[in-house]
Design a protein around this motif. Sequence first.
Motif, PDB file in Angstrom:
ATOM      1  N   SER A 155     120.568 -14.523  -4.074  1.00 27.07           N
ATOM      2  CA  SER A 155     119.444 -14.494  -5.008  1.00 27.07           C
ATOM      3  C   SER A 155     119.683 -15.391  -6.218  1.00 27.07           C
ATOM      4  CB  SER A 155     119.191 -13.058  -5.478  1.00 27.07           C
ATOM      5  OG  SER A 155     120.174 -12.668  -6.419  1.00 27.07           O
ATOM      6  N   GLN A 156     120.902 -15.892  -6.370  1.00 30.20           N
ATOM      7  CA  GLN A 156     121.201 -16.747  -7.531  1.00 30.20           C
ATOM      8  C   GLN A 156     121.494 -18.183  -7.124  1.00 30.20           C
ATOM      9  OE1 GLN A 156     123.964 -14.902 -10.302  1.00 30.20           O
ATOM     10  NE2 GLN A 156     123.039 -12.890 -10.037  1.00 30.20           N
ATOM     11  N   THR A 157     121.095 -18.529  -5.913  1.00 28.97           N
ATOM     12  CA  THR A 157     121.365 -19.890  -5.442  1.00 28.97           C
ATOM     13  C   THR A 157     120.405 -20.898  -6.055  1.00 28.97           C
ATOM     14  OG1 THR A 157     120.010 -19.328  -3.514  1.00 28.97           O
ATOM     15  CG2 THR A 157     122.402 -19.318  -3.215  1.00 28.97           C
ATOM     16  N   ASN A 158     120.861 -22.129  -6.073  1.00 21.73           N
ATOM     17  CA  ASN A 158     120.007 -23.271  -6.419  1.00 21.73           C
ATOM     18  C   ASN A 158     119.410 -23.871  -5.150  1.00 21.73           C
ATOM     19  OD1 ASN A 158     120.635 -23.131  -9.182  1.00 21.73           O
ATOM     20  ND2 ASN A 158     122.543 -24.253  -8.848  1.00 21.73           N
ATOM     21  N   ALA A 159     118.445 -24.754  -5.328  1.00 21.00           N
ATOM     22  CA  ALA A 159     117.879 -25.464  -4.184  1.00 21.00           C
ATOM     23  C   ALA A 159     118.995 -26.190  -3.434  1.00 21.00           C
ATOM     24  CB  ALA A 159     116.823 -26.464  -4.658  1.00 21.00           C
ATOM     25  N   PHE A 160     118.888 -26.162  -2.117  1.00 18.88           N
ATOM     26  CA  PHE A 160     119.809 -26.858  -1.218  1.00 18.88           C
ATOM     27  C   PHE A 160     121.233 -26.314  -1.273  1.00 18.88           C
ATOM     28  CE2 PHE A 160     116.456 -29.864  -2.515  1.00 18.88           C
ATOM     29  CZ  PHE A 160     115.798 -29.942  -1.299  1.00 18.88           C
ATOM     30  N   ALA A 161     121.360 -25.057  -1.636  1.00 21.33           N
ATOM     31  CA  ALA A 161     122.681 -24.427  -1.613  1.00 21.33           C
ATOM     32  C   ALA A 161     123.179 -24.304  -0.168  1.00 21.33           C
ATOM     33  CB  ALA A 161     122.614 -23.045  -2.260  1.00 21.33           C
ATOM     34  N   ARG A 162     124.492 -24.270  -0.024  1.00 21.27           N
ATOM     35  CA  ARG A 162     125.122 -24.159   1.292  1.00 21.27           C
ATOM     36  C   ARG A 162     125.969 -22.900   1.356  1.00 21.27           C
ATOM     37  NH1 ARG A 162     124.893 -28.016  -2.270  1.00 21.27           N
ATOM     38  NH2 ARG A 162     127.111 -28.492  -2.199  1.00 21.27           N
ATOM     39  N   VAL A 163     125.951 -22.276   2.535  1.00 22.44           N
ATOM     40  CA  VAL A 163     126.780 -21.092   2.767  1.00 22.44           C
ATOM     41  C   VAL A 163     127.729 -21.378   3.919  1.00 22.44           C
ATOM     42  CG1 VAL A 163     126.854 -18.656   3.404  1.00 22.44           C
ATOM     43  CG2 VAL A 163     124.941 -19.534   2.033  1.00 22.44           C
ATOM     44  N   ALA A 164     129.032 -21.275   3.647  1.00 23.42           N
ATOM     45  CA  ALA A 164     130.027 -21.282   4.714  1.00 23.42           C
ATOM     46  C   ALA A 164     130.303 -19.821   5.045  1.00 23.42           C
ATOM     47  CB  ALA A 164     131.299 -21.985   4.257  1.00 23.42           C
ATOM     48  N   LEU A 165     129.842 -19.392   6.213  1.00 28.00           N
ATOM     49  CA  LEU A 165     129.952 -17.979   6.591  1.00 28.00           C
ATOM     50  C   LEU A 165     131.214 -17.815   7.421  1.00 28.00           C
ATOM     51  CD1 LEU A 165     128.668 -15.183   6.554  1.00 28.00           C
ATOM     52  CD2 LEU A 165     127.357 -15.836   8.573  1.00 28.00           C
ATOM     53  N   CYS A 166     132.208 -17.232   6.788  1.00 25.82           N
ATOM     54  CA  CYS A 166     133.556 -17.187   7.357  1.00 25.82           C
ATOM     55  C   CYS A 166     133.903 -15.797   7.844  1.00 25.82           C
ATOM     56  CB  CYS A 166     134.532 -17.638   6.268  1.00 25.82           C
ATOM     57  SG  CYS A 166     136.247 -17.479   6.712  1.00 25.82           S
ATOM     58  N   GLY A 167     133.383 -14.788   7.171  1.00 25.43           N
ATOM     59  CA  GLY A 167     133.713 -13.425   7.554  1.00 25.43           C
ATOM     60  C   GLY A 167     132.701 -12.454   6.989  1.00 25.43           C
ATOM     61  N   LEU A 168     132.607 -11.299   7.629  1.00 28.54           N
ATOM     62  CA  LEU A 168     131.697 -10.253   7.153  1.00 28.54           C
ATOM     63  C   LEU A 168     132.472  -8.944   7.159  1.00 28.54           C
ATOM     64  CD1 LEU A 168     128.460 -11.307   9.062  1.00 28.54           C
ATOM     65  CD2 LEU A 168     128.830 -11.448   6.606  1.00 28.54           C
ATOM     66  N   ILE A 169     133.601  -8.970   6.453  1.00 23.53           N
ATOM     67  CA  ILE A 169     134.542  -7.859   6.512  1.00 23.53           C
ATOM     68  C   ILE A 169     133.875  -6.545   6.104  1.00 23.53           C
ATOM     69  CG2 ILE A 169     135.455  -8.168   4.168  1.00 23.53           C
ATOM     70  CD1 ILE A 169     138.260  -7.733   5.331  1.00 23.53           C
ATOM     71  N   ALA A 170     132.821  -6.645   5.284  1.00 21.41           N
ATOM     72  CA  ALA A 170     132.127  -5.424   4.848  1.00 21.41           C
ATOM     73  C   ALA A 170     131.543  -4.657   6.017  1.00 21.41           C
ATOM     74  CB  ALA A 170     131.029  -5.761   3.841  1.00 21.41           C
ATOM     75  N   GLY A 171     131.252  -5.355   7.124  1.00 21.44           N
ATOM     76  CA  GLY A 171     130.635  -4.684   8.256  1.00 21.44           C
ATOM     77  C   GLY A 171     131.553  -4.497   9.445  1.00 21.44           C
ATOM     78  N   TYR A 172     132.829  -4.752   9.279  1.00 22.89           N
ATOM     79  CA  TYR A 172     133.721  -4.732  10.449  1.00 22.89           C
ATOM     80  C   TYR A 172     133.871  -3.345  11.057  1.00 22.89           C
ATOM     81  CZ  TYR A 172     135.250  -9.579   9.844  1.00 22.89           C
ATOM     82  OH  TYR A 172     135.304 -10.948   9.760  1.00 22.89           O
ATOM     83  N   ASN A 173     133.614  -2.321  10.288  1.00 29.24           N
ATOM     84  CA  ASN A 173     133.680  -0.976  10.846  1.00 29.24           C
ATOM     85  C   ASN A 173     132.304  -0.440  11.219  1.00 29.24           C
ATOM     86  OD1 ASN A 173     136.451  -0.867  10.567  1.00 29.24           O
ATOM     87  ND2 ASN A 173     136.333  -0.070   8.485  1.00 29.24           N
ATOM     88  N   GLY A 174     131.329  -1.338  11.284  1.00 27.54           N
ATOM     89  CA  GLY A 174     129.998  -0.933  11.702  1.00 27.54           C
ATOM     90  C   GLY A 174     129.094  -0.487  10.563  1.00 27.54           C
ATOM     91  N   GLU A 175     129.521  -0.685   9.316  1.00 29.82           N
ATOM     92  CA  GLU A 175     128.667  -0.312   8.197  1.00 29.82           C
ATOM     93  C   GLU A 175     127.403  -1.182   8.178  1.00 29.82           C
ATOM     94  OE1 GLU A 175     131.702  -1.434   8.015  1.00 29.82           O
ATOM     95  OE2 GLU A 175     132.991  -0.213   6.705  1.00 29.82           O
ATOM     96  N   GLU A 176     126.399  -0.636   7.575  1.00 30.32           N
ATOM     97  CA  GLU A 176     125.141  -1.365   7.349  1.00 30.32           C
ATOM     98  C   GLU A 176     125.395  -2.504   6.361  1.00 30.32           C
ATOM     99  OE1 GLU A 176     121.538  -2.641   7.204  1.00 30.32           O
ATOM    100  OE2 GLU A 176     121.648  -0.691   8.180  1.00 30.32           O
ATOM    101  N   THR A 177     125.055  -3.709   6.748  1.00 32.05           N
ATOM    102  CA  THR A 177     125.234  -4.836   5.825  1.00 32.05           C
ATOM    103  C   THR A 177     123.972  -5.698   5.837  1.00 32.05           C
ATOM    104  OG1 THR A 177     126.229  -6.128   7.579  1.00 32.05           O
ATOM    105  CG2 THR A 177     127.733  -4.964   6.101  1.00 32.05           C
ATOM    106  N   ALA A 178     122.827  -5.045   5.787  1.00 32.67           N
ATOM    107  CA  ALA A 178     121.560  -5.767   5.856  1.00 32.67           C
ATOM    108  C   ALA A 178     121.426  -6.717   4.663  1.00 32.67           C
ATOM    109  CB  ALA A 178     120.403  -4.781   5.863  1.00 32.67           C
ATOM    110  N   LEU A 179     120.852  -7.873   4.938  1.00 34.61           N
ATOM    111  CA  LEU A 179     120.539  -8.832   3.884  1.00 34.61           C
ATOM    112  C   LEU A 179     119.072  -8.675   3.517  1.00 34.61           C
ATOM    113  CD1 LEU A 179     122.208 -12.208   4.856  1.00 34.61           C
ATOM    114  CD2 LEU A 179     122.976 -10.504   3.202  1.00 34.61           C
ATOM    115  N   ARG A 180     118.833  -8.430   2.239  1.00 32.46           N
ATOM    116  CA  ARG A 180     117.445  -8.291   1.784  1.00 32.46           C
ATOM    117  C   ARG A 180     116.904  -9.571   1.164  1.00 32.46           C
ATOM    118  NH1 ARG A 180     117.251  -3.178   2.889  1.00 32.46           N
ATOM    119  NH2 ARG A 180     119.309  -2.263   2.777  1.00 32.46           N
ATOM    120  N   ASN A 181     117.797 -10.445   0.755  1.00 32.76           N
ATOM    121  CA  ASN A 181     117.363 -11.635   0.019  1.00 32.76           C
ATOM    122  C   ASN A 181     117.266 -12.878   0.894  1.00 32.76           C
ATOM    123  OD1 ASN A 181     116.962 -10.478  -2.511  1.00 32.76           O
ATOM    124  ND2 ASN A 181     119.162 -10.443  -2.906  1.00 32.76           N
TER     125      ASN A 181
END
Lengths: 332, 332
Positions: free
Chosen positions: B233-259
């Motif tokens: 939600s705080q990104t600038n135009a043309f921001a880039r995301v390197a998606l390397c890990g989602l450790i928050a969800g490794y045990n099956g927790e809900e990690t929905a993205l709303r933004n």
Amino acid sequence: MTPTFQRIVLASRPKGAVLPENFRIETASLPELKEGEVLVRNHYLSLDPYMRGRMSEAKSYAASQPLDETMIGGTAGEVVASNNPKFSVGDKVVGMMGWAEMGVDDGRNLRKVDVTHVPLSAYLGAVGMPGMTAWYGLNQIIAPKAGETVVVTAASGAVGSAVGQLAKLRGCRAVGIAGGPEKCAYVVNELGFDACVDYKAGNLKADLLAAAPNGIDGIFENVGGEVFDRALSQTNAFARVALCGLIAGYNGEETALRNTRFLLTNRMTLRGFIVTEHMEFWPQGLAELGMLVGTGKLKYRESVAPNLAAGPEAFIGLLQGRNFGKQLVKLV
Amino acid sequence: MTPTFQRIVLASRPKGAVLPENFRIETASLPELKEGEVLVRNHYLSLDPYMRGRMSEAKSYAASQPLDETMIGGTAGEVVASNNPKFSVGDKVVGMMGWAEMGVDDGRNLRKVDVTHVPLSAYLGAVGMPGMTAWYGLNQIIAPKAGETVVVTAASGAVGSAVGQLAKLRGCRAVGIAGGPEKCAYVVNELGFDACVDYKAGNLKADLLAAAPNGIDGIFENVGGEVFDRALSQTNAFARVALCGLIAGYNGEETALRNTRFLLTNRMTLRGFIVTEHMEFWPQGLAELGMLVGTGKLKYRESVAPNLAAGPEAFIGLLQGRNFGKQLVKLV
């Protein structure tokens, strides 16, 4: 007597769903043509989902539509007076003159078009911004190889219908997602997609699995929300997403993505884009699209509102998926 | 008497959080060395979040870790016997010998390393897979320009600490996100990040706004969940995301993205990646990382468990963020 024309302005910003009272129809006076200016009578007005974003004040990629000014919009029409040597009376032109019967431009925002083989209205659809949106997202982001599966949401719409047909021309399996059996039948039987999933049928998971039995390599996303989430879960490794629209959330609805883990586990690439930021591709893309439409290889359908006053209801219908193909307003 | 060694196998798959009883320590016999084989005594075992994914049967980018077999893992050690002309007794080598004191390899999965200027353990961290993960995601996906702001989650970890320091070397503003004041102080004071947000402090929105006052141009995402959502939600135009890990969800927790709408409105590019699929960059990246570590320009910290039996608890601690820097198990 000063000559006048009708136009539609933004009367108020929507709180949630767009309502007819967010718009107001007005009579405006035509200004005198200055040196270099061109007067255009618009024959067609284009209605597009992006306009919903402009109606809000929320931060987006473009400035908000100001209140009490002519609603933004693409137009196709005919030059009826010209003080500009580059334009003659009778020239067919496309421009961004907004929701208005007539408009004045200095020529810099007008593009002459050839209606010998391509109907004027198509320059607002398959050979215009929607067609270029499909062309850019498919070719520059998804870049599918023959044999890959491309899924496109809002498949019977102006953008989606072109995405699937272009994917077929590249040798892909084209899977549409649309609302209702009538739209799905059109997508498969008239546009030639390999399959179409009716997301309203209540069987999304099984139907999408059946429609894309080899998994999904490319998603052209116009809608977002549950359907997008489901498609993410059926991607193959290295799948690409061309993120073109999130119409499901335009009124502020919750459109959380729960299946983001597939972005990681399938090493996906997702890119949001606005085709008007990639004008360098337009000459090539429009030439190709014009050729395909002129030779009958790229089909499209239009929903046409009969006059300017019918514009707001047609726009609201577009946001609710009531249109069938490119939504236009016919002014002449 | 047959020589033996200790190893840890996967005893059962976790249901939710990883528990000590998911592992079992065993004594195994050393096989006879065949022609071409090398016997290695492991000095260090690397513990990494990706191992959590391997413990599950869920579809991911890699095969599941089989039950009752040695847990997968990177290792650094010393050749103690060799039937392979390319390796001599005393050579320091890194490999993938798993959670075991010793191992036999045909040499194809071993790489000799030079410990003159770089400590052996660093080849499992800043000059190994974690360092390369940082290098690849930052340089090949985010590709930041000087002056841009790069945010990295799990900033005190093996990957995150390298991301921020590499970003600083490129002239960027580096903003870390970590759990707790101690980690944040380390990230700023010892690693030289410009700012660090303690996501446990309960003030994420305001703190991230203060830490990235010019908006966010790149996100190196190791965690996912609420922090990632906020950063979007705080990104600038043309921001880039390197998606390397989602450790928050490794045990099956809900990690929905709303933004997710920011992916569109800011025309962002997001790419999930696995650094071992980009081996062509490793020689260049490791040379650069080795030079930076050898000259003191790239700092790192290690959490070291004292012996093999301490491995499972150390791994569980890593998944809970109890480690501080690269998590290792010391075997010698």
